[in-house]
Each structure stands twice: as C-alpha cells, then as structure tokens.
Design a protein around this motif. Sequence first.
Motif, PDB file in Angstrom:
ATOM      1  N   THR A 100     113.828  66.000  38.080  1.00  0.00           N
ATOM      2  CA  THR A 100     113.551  64.797  37.416  1.00  0.00           C
ATOM      3  C   THR A 100     113.385  63.720  38.495  1.00  0.00           C
ATOM      4  O   THR A 100     113.936  64.031  39.683  1.00  0.00           O
ATOM      5  CB  THR A 100     114.735  64.219  36.538  1.00  0.00           C
ATOM      6  OG1 THR A 100     114.478  63.012  35.802  1.00  0.00           O
ATOM      7  CG2 THR A 100     115.981  64.057  37.305  1.00  0.00           C
ATOM      8  N   ARG A 106     113.776  60.438  37.532  1.00  0.00           N
ATOM      9  CA  ARG A 106     114.829  59.351  37.002  1.00  0.00           C
ATOM     10  C   ARG A 106     116.192  59.301  37.226  1.00  0.00           C
ATOM     11  O   ARG A 106     116.880  60.555  37.128  1.00  0.00           O
ATOM     12  CB  ARG A 106     114.426  59.305  35.588  1.00  0.00           C
ATOM     13  CG  ARG A 106     113.337  58.609  34.963  1.00  0.00           C
ATOM     14  CD  ARG A 106     113.275  58.421  33.622  1.00  0.00           C
ATOM     15  NE  ARG A 106     112.096  57.581  33.244  1.00  0.00           N
ATOM     16  CZ  ARG A 106     111.059  58.129  32.732  1.00  0.00           C
ATOM     17  NH1 ARG A 106     111.118  59.629  32.295  1.00  0.00           N
ATOM     18  NH2 ARG A 106     109.992  57.555  32.416  1.00  0.00           N
ATOM     19  N   ALA A 107     116.781  58.231  37.786  1.00  0.00           N
ATOM     20  CA  ALA A 107     118.093  58.434  38.257  1.00  0.00           C
ATOM     21  C   ALA A 107     119.146  58.614  37.054  1.00  0.00           C
ATOM     22  O   ALA A 107     120.370  59.294  37.084  1.00  0.00           O
ATOM     23  CB  ALA A 107     118.682  57.061  38.927  1.00  0.00           C
ATOM     24  N   ALA A 138     119.041  62.248  35.944  1.00  0.00           N
ATOM     25  CA  ALA A 138     119.728  62.963  37.051  1.00  0.00           C
ATOM     26  C   ALA A 138     121.216  62.878  37.097  1.00  0.00           C
ATOM     27  O   ALA A 138     122.224  63.609  36.977  1.00  0.00           O
ATOM     28  CB  ALA A 138     119.502  62.619  38.328  1.00  0.00           C
ATOM     29  N   GLU A 139     121.662  61.497  36.669  1.00  0.00           N
ATOM     30  CA  GLU A 139     123.289  61.225  36.305  1.00  0.00           C
ATOM     31  C   GLU A 139     123.689  62.112  35.087  1.00  0.00           C
ATOM     32  O   GLU A 139     124.824  62.516  35.162  1.00  0.00           O
ATOM     33  CB  GLU A 139     123.305  59.778  36.092  1.00  0.00           C
ATOM     34  CG  GLU A 139     123.192  59.056  37.448  1.00  0.00           C
ATOM     35  CD  GLU A 139     123.306  57.566  37.365  1.00  0.00           C
ATOM     36  OE1 GLU A 139     124.294  56.803  37.903  1.00  0.00           O
ATOM     37  OE2 GLU A 139     122.885  56.923  36.265  1.00  0.00           O
ATOM     38  N   VAL A 157     119.942  68.183  42.169  1.00  0.00           N
ATOM     39  CA  VAL A 157     118.868  67.366  41.771  1.00  0.00           C
ATOM     40  C   VAL A 157     117.626  67.640  42.476  1.00  0.00           C
ATOM     41  O   VAL A 157     117.572  67.577  43.708  1.00  0.00           O
ATOM     42  CB  VAL A 157     119.015  65.627  41.782  1.00  0.00           C
ATOM     43  CG1 VAL A 157     117.846  65.065  41.235  1.00  0.00           C
ATOM     44  CG2 VAL A 157     120.604  65.483  40.897  1.00  0.00           C
ATOM     45  N   ASP A 194     114.002  66.195  42.918  1.00  0.00           N
ATOM     46  CA  ASP A 194     113.316  64.982  42.429  1.00  0.00           C
ATOM     47  C   ASP A 194     111.888  65.304  43.434  1.00  0.00           C
ATOM     48  O   ASP A 194     111.976  65.231  44.381  1.00  0.00           O
ATOM     49  CB  ASP A 194     113.884  63.682  43.010  1.00  0.00           C
ATOM     50  CG  ASP A 194     113.111  62.555  42.648  1.00  0.00           C
ATOM     51  OD1 ASP A 194     111.995  62.738  42.433  1.00  0.00           O
ATOM     52  OD2 ASP A 194     113.556  61.636  43.020  1.00  0.00           O
ATOM     53  N   GLY A 229     112.915  60.483  45.745  1.00  0.00           N
ATOM     54  CA  GLY A 229     113.771  59.530  45.588  1.00  0.00           C
ATOM     55  C   GLY A 229     112.809  58.139  45.526  1.00  0.00           C
ATOM     56  O   GLY A 229     113.228  57.229  45.360  1.00  0.00           O
ATOM     57  N   ASP A 233     112.317  56.350  41.609  1.00  0.00           N
ATOM     58  CA  ASP A 233     113.180  55.443  41.033  1.00  0.00           C
ATOM     59  C   ASP A 233     114.384  54.954  42.295  1.00  0.00           C
ATOM     60  O   ASP A 233     114.988  55.875  42.823  1.00  0.00           O
ATOM     61  CB  ASP A 233     113.889  56.382  40.082  1.00  0.00           C
ATOM     62  CG  ASP A 233     114.867  55.395  39.303  1.00  0.00           C
ATOM     63  OD1 ASP A 233     115.205  54.266  39.678  1.00  0.00           O
ATOM     64  OD2 ASP A 233     115.372  56.041  38.180  1.00  0.00           O
ATOM     65  N   MET A 251     117.713  56.436  42.442  1.00  0.00           N
ATOM     66  CA  MET A 251     118.060  57.860  42.465  1.00  0.00           C
ATOM     67  C   MET A 251     118.922  58.051  43.667  1.00  0.00           C
ATOM     68  O   MET A 251     119.966  58.725  43.336  1.00  0.00           O
ATOM     69  CB  MET A 251     116.687  58.690  42.819  1.00  0.00           C
ATOM     70  CG  MET A 251     116.888  60.130  42.616  1.00  0.00           C
ATOM     71  SD  MET A 251     117.449  60.817  41.126  1.00  0.00           S
ATOM     72  CE  MET A 251     115.829  61.314  40.139  1.00  0.00           C
ATOM     73  N   VAL A 294     122.725  59.897  43.198  1.00  0.00           N
ATOM     74  CA  VAL A 294     122.904  61.376  43.794  1.00  0.00           C
ATOM     75  C   VAL A 294     124.241  61.322  44.820  1.00  0.00           C
ATOM     76  O   VAL A 294     124.989  62.039  44.669  1.00  0.00           O
ATOM     77  CB  VAL A 294     121.830  61.967  44.116  1.00  0.00           C
ATOM     78  CG1 VAL A 294     122.081  63.405  44.889  1.00  0.00           C
ATOM     79  CG2 VAL A 294     120.685  62.099  43.094  1.00  0.00           C
TER      80      VAL A 294
END
Length: 288
Positions: free
Chosen positions: A100, A102-103, A106-107, A117, A119, A123, A126, A129, A133
């Motif tokens: 993903t 998007r933060a 991910a969260e 994660v 990405d 990073g 977003d 992000m 993380v």
Amino acid sequence: MSKQNQRTHVAGLPVWDRCAVMGVVNVTPDSFSDGGRWFDTTVAIKHGLDLVAEGADLVDVGGESTRPGATRVDEAEELRRVVPVVRGLASEGVVVSVDTMRASVAEQALAAGAALVNDVSGGLADPAMIPAVAAAGAPFVVMHWRGLLEGGNVKGVYEDVVSEVVDELHARVEAVLEGGIAPDRVIVDPGLGFSKDAEHDLALLARLDRLHGLGHPLLVAASRKRFLGRVLAGPEGTVPPARERDAATAAVSALAAHEGAWAVRVHEVRATADAVRVARAVEGARER
C-alpha cells in the motif's frame, strides 16, 4: 562477501536460510497479471493459503493496482479490500506483507496482523507513511519510485540507470532512517518496471551487486512484468500475455537468489520456490 551475508536478516521477520519467496495476492479488479481473479475476500484468503502451500514464505496483499495507466482507488475501498484479507491470512499464521501507499491502510493492516509494509512509493505518496511505520516498529520496503503511473511510464529517462537508481534509493533510505524506521527493518527494491523500460530492468538485474552496496536486504519483484514479455517476444515481436511469463519469472528468481536477494515477489509460487531452493543448494555446494 558471501551471498548468505548479503541476504541479511530483517528484524521482526522470520529467518530464512535462502532467498525468501513472497507470493502476491492482488485484491483488485484490474491487476495487470491476474485481472480480478482474487477480488472476493474469501477467495483471496484461500489463494493466499494456496500460495503458502506451494512454497511461499510470506504473502503480499494489495488492494490497488500499480500497473501503468491505473487510476487510484479511494481510501475506504482500499481498506475494504485489504484489511479482511490480511486479518484472515494472519489468523492462519501466514507472514503477511501489505502492499500500500497509504499510511491509514498500513496502520490498519498492521493492527490486523500484517508483519511488513511494502510501499511502492517508498513513503513518498503519503507523508504520514514513514511516521506510521516507525511508530509501529514494522519492517518497510523502500522501492525506487519516480511518481504515479496514471499517465503511463513517467520519468523513465536515464543516462546511467544503475547509478541513478542506486543514488535515488540511497537518498530515500536516508529519509526513511531519519523518519525513525530502524536500519535493520529497511528493505530495498529497485522498482523493476516502474518508470523503466526493458533495457533499464535488465541492466538493474545485471548489477544487483550495486544495490547490495546500499547495505540493506534486497527484494526483487520481476514477476510477469513487461520486460520479460519483451525478452520472450516472438520473431514478429508478439509479446506473450502476463500469465505466460512464469517460467521467465522463475529464471529471474534463480538469478536473484544466486546474487543474494533477500526475497523475490512472484504471482506463481511453485516454480520460483523450486528455483530458489536449487540456487541455495548450489550455493551450499560451493561453500563446502
């Protein structure tokens, strides 16, 4: 440096004595390689479990296509696609990666049991992000990225693709470390096919040693990508469709494993699982 030493361990993940195999579950209706076959949550979870049975060490779950020309899905839809699949696989003991940019995704994926994660923007897409993380203490894949591909293969001009990718990845890794992600939780990915043509991708595969120079475990994601289609093109230039590039993908997996890659990311697992085990056996024979 031995290939085993190059393939350094990623904190927070299992230790594998060979190149790991990351299986792909695209929970999207428009993936370039499998066109929505795993779009249903239950089917996607079953597919992830099947990949593990075929030899995947971890499974990468994504809800947004990153193929050239793809348009972004909204946050709510991405969450709806991804989080239940992550939760279902993690509950079965699968090591899950969330793919993903998007933060928030991910969260929530990490909260649902994801261990990593991945990405593709490293990073950049977003700004929330990296802090997210870092706060979670999760491992993070930093891929070489020059922007969204909604307009096609953007910014794919290089004078020296290997040096430029290494330099740009180095700068991005430094930013990630400054953002609080621990050095032993950073993985690098050259971003094959992202703002790169076949010549660029092949050059990067030929110089994986330069990417090892960044000092972080290396993920190679070549599966079914366009450059393999170009390599396999027939005499009339006919490019085989994505799902007919799995043998070529396994060949890249063997080469990457031989060069010390930490993991390879693939859609069809069984052939690559065999390929990395053969590469490790040859490596072991050399060490004796």
